[in-house]
Design a protein around this motif. Structure first.
Motif, PDB file in Angstrom:
ATOM      1  N   PHE A  53       0.833  -1.201   0.000  1.00  0.00           N
ATOM      2  CA  PHE A  53       0.000   0.000   0.000  1.00  0.00           C
ATOM      3  C   PHE A  53       0.870   1.255   0.000  1.00  0.00           C
ATOM      4  N   LYS A  54       0.618   2.145  -0.963  1.00  0.00           N
ATOM      5  CA  LYS A  54       1.342   3.411  -1.018  1.00  0.00           C
ATOM      6  C   LYS A  54       0.894   4.293   0.146  1.00  0.00           C
ATOM      7  N   GLU A  55       1.849   4.934   0.773  1.00  0.00           N
ATOM      8  CA  GLU A  55       1.530   5.726   1.961  1.00  0.00           C
ATOM      9  C   GLU A  55       1.604   7.221   1.679  1.00  0.00           C
ATOM     10  N   ALA A  56       0.585   7.933   2.161  1.00  0.00           N
ATOM     11  CA  ALA A  56       0.538   9.384   2.016  1.00  0.00           C
ATOM     12  C   ALA A  56       1.273  10.036   3.199  1.00  0.00           C
ATOM     13  N   ARG A  57       1.263  11.356   3.235  1.00  0.00           N
ATOM     14  CA  ARG A  57       1.935  12.101   4.304  1.00  0.00           C
ATOM     15  C   ARG A  57       1.335  11.762   5.662  1.00  0.00           C
ATOM     16  N   VAL A  58       2.048  12.025   6.708  1.00  0.00           N
ATOM     17  CA  VAL A  58       1.593  11.715   8.067  1.00  0.00           C
ATOM     18  C   VAL A  58       0.421  12.631   8.431  1.00  0.00           C
ATOM     19  N   PRO A  59      -0.706  12.055   8.909  1.00  0.00           N
ATOM     20  CA  PRO A  59      -1.864  12.888   9.290  1.00  0.00           C
ATOM     21  C   PRO A  59      -1.734  13.382  10.728  1.00  0.00           C
ATOM     22  N   SER A  60      -2.789  14.020  11.219  1.00  0.00           N
ATOM     23  CA  SER A  60      -2.829  14.468  12.611  1.00  0.00           C
ATOM     24  C   SER A  60      -2.873  13.260  13.547  1.00  0.00           C
ATOM     25  N   ARG A  61      -2.615  13.491  14.841  1.00  0.00           N
ATOM     26  CA  ARG A  61      -2.546  12.380  15.795  1.00  0.00           C
ATOM     27  C   ARG A  61      -3.873  11.645  15.901  1.00  0.00           C
ATOM     28  N   VAL A  62      -4.975  12.384  16.024  1.00  0.00           N
ATOM     29  CA  VAL A  62      -6.305  11.764  16.077  1.00  0.00           C
ATOM     30  C   VAL A  62      -6.848  11.687  14.651  1.00  0.00           C
TER      31      VAL A  62
ATOM     32  N   GLU B  13       2.918  -4.373   7.543  1.00  0.00           N
ATOM     33  CA  GLU B  13       3.983  -3.433   7.223  1.00  0.00           C
ATOM     34  C   GLU B  13       3.478  -2.011   6.982  1.00  0.00           C
ATOM     35  N   TYR B  14       2.169  -1.859   6.773  1.00  0.00           N
ATOM     36  CA  TYR B  14       1.578  -0.549   6.484  1.00  0.00           C
ATOM     37  C   TYR B  14       1.699   0.343   7.719  1.00  0.00           C
ATOM     38  N   LYS B  15       2.281   1.524   7.547  1.00  0.00           N
ATOM     39  CA  LYS B  15       2.511   2.418   8.686  1.00  0.00           C
ATOM     40  C   LYS B  15       1.331   3.344   8.950  1.00  0.00           C
ATOM     41  N   GLY B  16       0.339   3.320   8.056  1.00  0.00           N
ATOM     42  CA  GLY B  16      -0.844   4.143   8.266  1.00  0.00           C
ATOM     43  C   GLY B  16      -1.807   3.497   9.260  1.00  0.00           C
ATOM     44  N   THR B  17      -3.008   4.043   9.325  1.00  0.00           N
ATOM     45  CA  THR B  17      -4.052   3.559  10.233  1.00  0.00           C
ATOM     46  C   THR B  17      -4.989   2.632   9.481  1.00  0.00           C
ATOM     47  N   VAL B  18      -5.455   1.602  10.163  1.00  0.00           N
ATOM     48  CA  VAL B  18      -6.375   0.640   9.547  1.00  0.00           C
ATOM     49  C   VAL B  18      -7.625   0.504  10.406  1.00  0.00           C
ATOM     50  N   LEU B  19      -8.781   0.604   9.762  1.00  0.00           N
ATOM     51  CA  LEU B  19     -10.072   0.314  10.402  1.00  0.00           C
ATOM     52  C   LEU B  19     -10.721  -0.756   9.554  1.00  0.00           C
ATOM     53  N   MET B  20     -10.880  -1.972  10.114  1.00  0.00           N
ATOM     54  CA  MET B  20     -11.281  -3.109   9.291  1.00  0.00           C
ATOM     55  C   MET B  20     -12.374  -3.935   9.963  1.00  0.00           C
ATOM     56  N   VAL B  21     -13.378  -4.330   9.168  1.00  0.00           N
ATOM     57  CA  VAL B  21     -14.366  -5.320   9.594  1.00  0.00           C
ATOM     58  C   VAL B  21     -13.848  -6.694   9.198  1.00  0.00           C
ATOM     59  N   CYS B  22     -13.809  -7.625  10.153  1.00  0.00           N
ATOM     60  CA  CYS B  22     -13.295  -8.958   9.847  1.00  0.00           C
ATOM     61  C   CYS B  22     -13.897  -9.981  10.802  1.00  0.00           C
ATOM     62  N   HIS B  23     -14.195 -11.184  10.258  1.00  0.00           N
ATOM     63  CA  HIS B  23     -14.748 -12.281  11.057  1.00  0.00           C
ATOM     64  C   HIS B  23     -13.746 -13.417  11.255  1.00  0.00           C
ATOM     65  N   GLU B  24     -12.495 -13.195  10.869  1.00  0.00           N
ATOM     66  CA  GLU B  24     -11.503 -14.275  10.931  1.00  0.00           C
ATOM     67  C   GLU B  24     -10.430 -13.954  11.967  1.00  0.00           C
ATOM     68  N   PRO B  25     -10.572 -14.473  13.198  1.00  0.00           N
ATOM     69  CA  PRO B  25      -9.596 -14.176  14.259  1.00  0.00           C
ATOM     70  C   PRO B  25      -8.168 -14.557  13.870  1.00  0.00           C
ATOM     71  N   GLU B  26      -8.022 -15.683  13.143  1.00  0.00           N
ATOM     72  CA  GLU B  26      -6.671 -16.114  12.765  1.00  0.00           C
ATOM     73  C   GLU B  26      -6.005 -15.115  11.818  1.00  0.00           C
ATOM     74  N   PHE B  27      -6.815 -14.257  11.164  1.00  0.00           N
ATOM     75  CA  PHE B  27      -6.253 -13.243  10.275  1.00  0.00           C
ATOM     76  C   PHE B  27      -5.863 -11.985  11.063  1.00  0.00           C
ATOM     77  N   TYR B  28      -6.725 -11.551  11.999  1.00  0.00           N
ATOM     78  CA  TYR B  28      -6.497 -10.245  12.623  1.00  0.00           C
ATOM     79  C   TYR B  28      -5.848 -10.279  14.012  1.00  0.00           C
TER      80      TYR B  28
END
Length: 517
Positions: A315-324, A485-500
């Motif tokens: 995933f290509k990463e953009a500039r660093v956002p605000s803390r929140v 490896e992605y240094k950004g923030t992730v918000l993900m819906v997932c039903h697979e505990p072994e994945f997340y």
């Protein structure tokens, strides 16, 4: 006892072979896991054996009076039908028998004695059939299965067009189980299902006495319910007794043996060719050279299995956002009515947040509310500064009539032909896939196209709605690595505990705030 026999099955699309001279039998009581990489033809296989698609060559023979139940991941439910209508359609053949009885009753008023006896006998057979299949307790059966899948909480009179992906899967699965077929064909049944209902399905299949064939990329689920693996690779189907783990062990061992034999043979071929080249012109050694040439000509050359291209996600990463990055205050989500209690969520830069919980409680609605795609009932959502958001939707939007290249070009018109092809190929798509319309691709291949578009856009917040659905084992593992490896923030819906589980910094159980949980 053989339930299904397939002999010399061959099928392809254009110049691409999907199956080549495949022969096998399905035996009573076998619990089959049908596995293979995305696009190898697993769903096509189901369409062929159910008669929805005619093979180019070969014969498919079912045992007499076998009733087949098919859970198709692409089934479309008609708007206007209620949940109860769909469940009741499982008994449509019995309702037809009831109509035949009513027609016989109408004929009786004008029948003579001989005709009356024939009609009475025919009606008796039909009546016995209805009683054997509990026709007069259909409503009770529907209520029971509805409670098992918590469809009663949704409302039996709810229009099916309003259902989420997981809710639709539950309705189709409940209908299939009501039909009580002699064999189940299940195409990725755990997609969109929450952990609770995956566990329920696991128990049901373990107790299921008849045969079933299950397409799935969920390895723990496969290991818990199957006793035979059918592996589809390079247009062939190979049978392996045991679960997925045992298959993998045997498959790797066989592949190692074939590679070793291939290397030995290639060395032998090289030596024979070298001998022939050096000695065929000399009178004294010509006969020996001809003998070596005959051996070469008769040799059954070993060919290595052509490996599918492995995806490479980044995933290509953009500039660093605000803390929140995301903050909500007393947020209430919903459509015509609230789906949640007031929510106060705070997501900071670099967090990887997982949303889990039952189907239909508002996880996708929450994502779309955060994105501003739908209005909130009350409260507010504040997004941080300098955000570049990448959104992966749960399902394909649009009709998918464009080719993969055109689909990509619509978002990245400045890319050259070479750059588009390279980007799609990096995600594990072949030239055939790249030039095909999106709608003819498998669910996993479509997901790779959407991921490819997402990865080529700079982002610092990824919002992912069940991205692992349809992806094969290699693609899931690669997605897990890329998100780690992605240094950004992730918000993900997932039903697979072994994945997340080893990926998440925070796991939010949405049932704690949902009004539907």
């Amino acid at each position: 006892m053989s339930i299904l026999s397939v002999e010399n099955l061959s099928h392809g699309f254009g110049d691409r072979a999907i199956f080549r001279d495949v022969t096998f039998r399905l035996l009573a009581g076998e619990h089959i896991g049908l596995i293979g990489a995305n696009g190898e033809g697993k769903s096509t296989f189901f369409n062929i054996i159910t008669g929805h698609l005619m093979p180019d060559e070969g014969t498919i023979t079912w045992a007499k009076h076998v009733r087949v139940g098919y859970l198709d991941q692409h089934t479309v439910l008609k708007p206007g039908m209620t949940i109860r209508d769909v469940l009741a359609s499982a008994f449509s053949w019995l309702y037809e028998k009831e109509e035949e009885i009513n027609a016989i009753c109408d004929k009786m008023s004008d029948a003579d004695e001989d005709a009356m006896n024939e009609l009475m006998e025919e009606m008796g057979v039909l009546q016995e059939m209805l009683e054997q299949h509990d026709f007069y307790s259909i409503d009770t059966k529907i209520d029971e299965i509805g409670r098992a899948f918590e469809l009663d909480a949704l409302g039996f009179d709810r229009d099916v067009s309003e259902l989420s992906g997981g809710q639709r899967t539950k309705v189709l699965l409940a209908k299939l189980l009501l039909e009580k077929p002699d064999i189940l064909l299940l195409d990725e049944p755990t997609n969109y299902l929450d952990e609770q209902h995956i566990d329920w399905l696991k128990r049901y299949l373990n107790d299921y006495e008849n045969a079933f064939i299950l397409i799935s990329h969920d390895i723990p689920f496969l290991n818990s319910v199957v006793n035979v693996i059918w592996h589809v690779e390079n247009a062939t189907l190979t049978r392996y007794p045991g679960d997925y783990d045992h298959f993998l062990e045997v498959y790797e061992m066989r592949r190692g043996q074939i590679e070793a034999a291939y290397n030995r043979q290639q060395q032998e071929i090289k030596e024979l060719k070298d001998f022939v080249a050096r000695n065929k012109s000399r009178v004294a050694t010509r006969n020996m050279a001809m003998s070596r040439q005959k051996k070469l000509d008769k040799m059954d050359v070993i060919e290595l299995v052509k490996e599918n291209p492995k995806p490479e996600f980044s995933f290509k990463e953009a500039r660093v956002p605000s803390r929140v990055v995301v903050e909500s205050k007393d947020l209430v989500i919903g459509y015509d009515r609230p789906l949640s209690r007031p929510l106060n969520i705070k997501i900071e830069r670099g967090q990887k947040v997982i949303l889990k919980g039952a189907n239909g409680i508002g996880k996708t609605t929450l994502l779309r509310s955060i994105l501003g795609q739908i209005p909130v009932i009350s409260g507010s959502v504040t997004l941080g500064d300098y955000l570049a958001i990448g959104y992966f939707e749960q399902e394909l939007s649009g009709e998918g009539t464009k080719t993969c290249m055109d689909e990509f070009w619509d978002e990245y018109p400045s890319y050259t032909n070479y750059e588009v092809r390279s980007a799609l190929a990096k995600c594990g798509l072949t030239t055939k896939h790249i030039e095909s319309q999106v709608r003819v691709l498998s669910g996993g291949e479509q997901a790779k196209v959407r991921l490819c578009k997402l990865m080529n856009r700079e982002s610092n917040l990824l919002i992912l709605d069940e991205p692992t659905n349809h992806l094969d084992v290699d693609a899931k593992a690669e997605l897990h690595r890329a998100l780690s490896e992605y240094k950004g923030t992730v918000l993900m819906v997932c039903h697979e505990p072994e994945f997340y589980e080893d990926l998440a910094t925070t796991v939010i159980d949405c049932s704690e705030w949902s009004l539907l949980a």
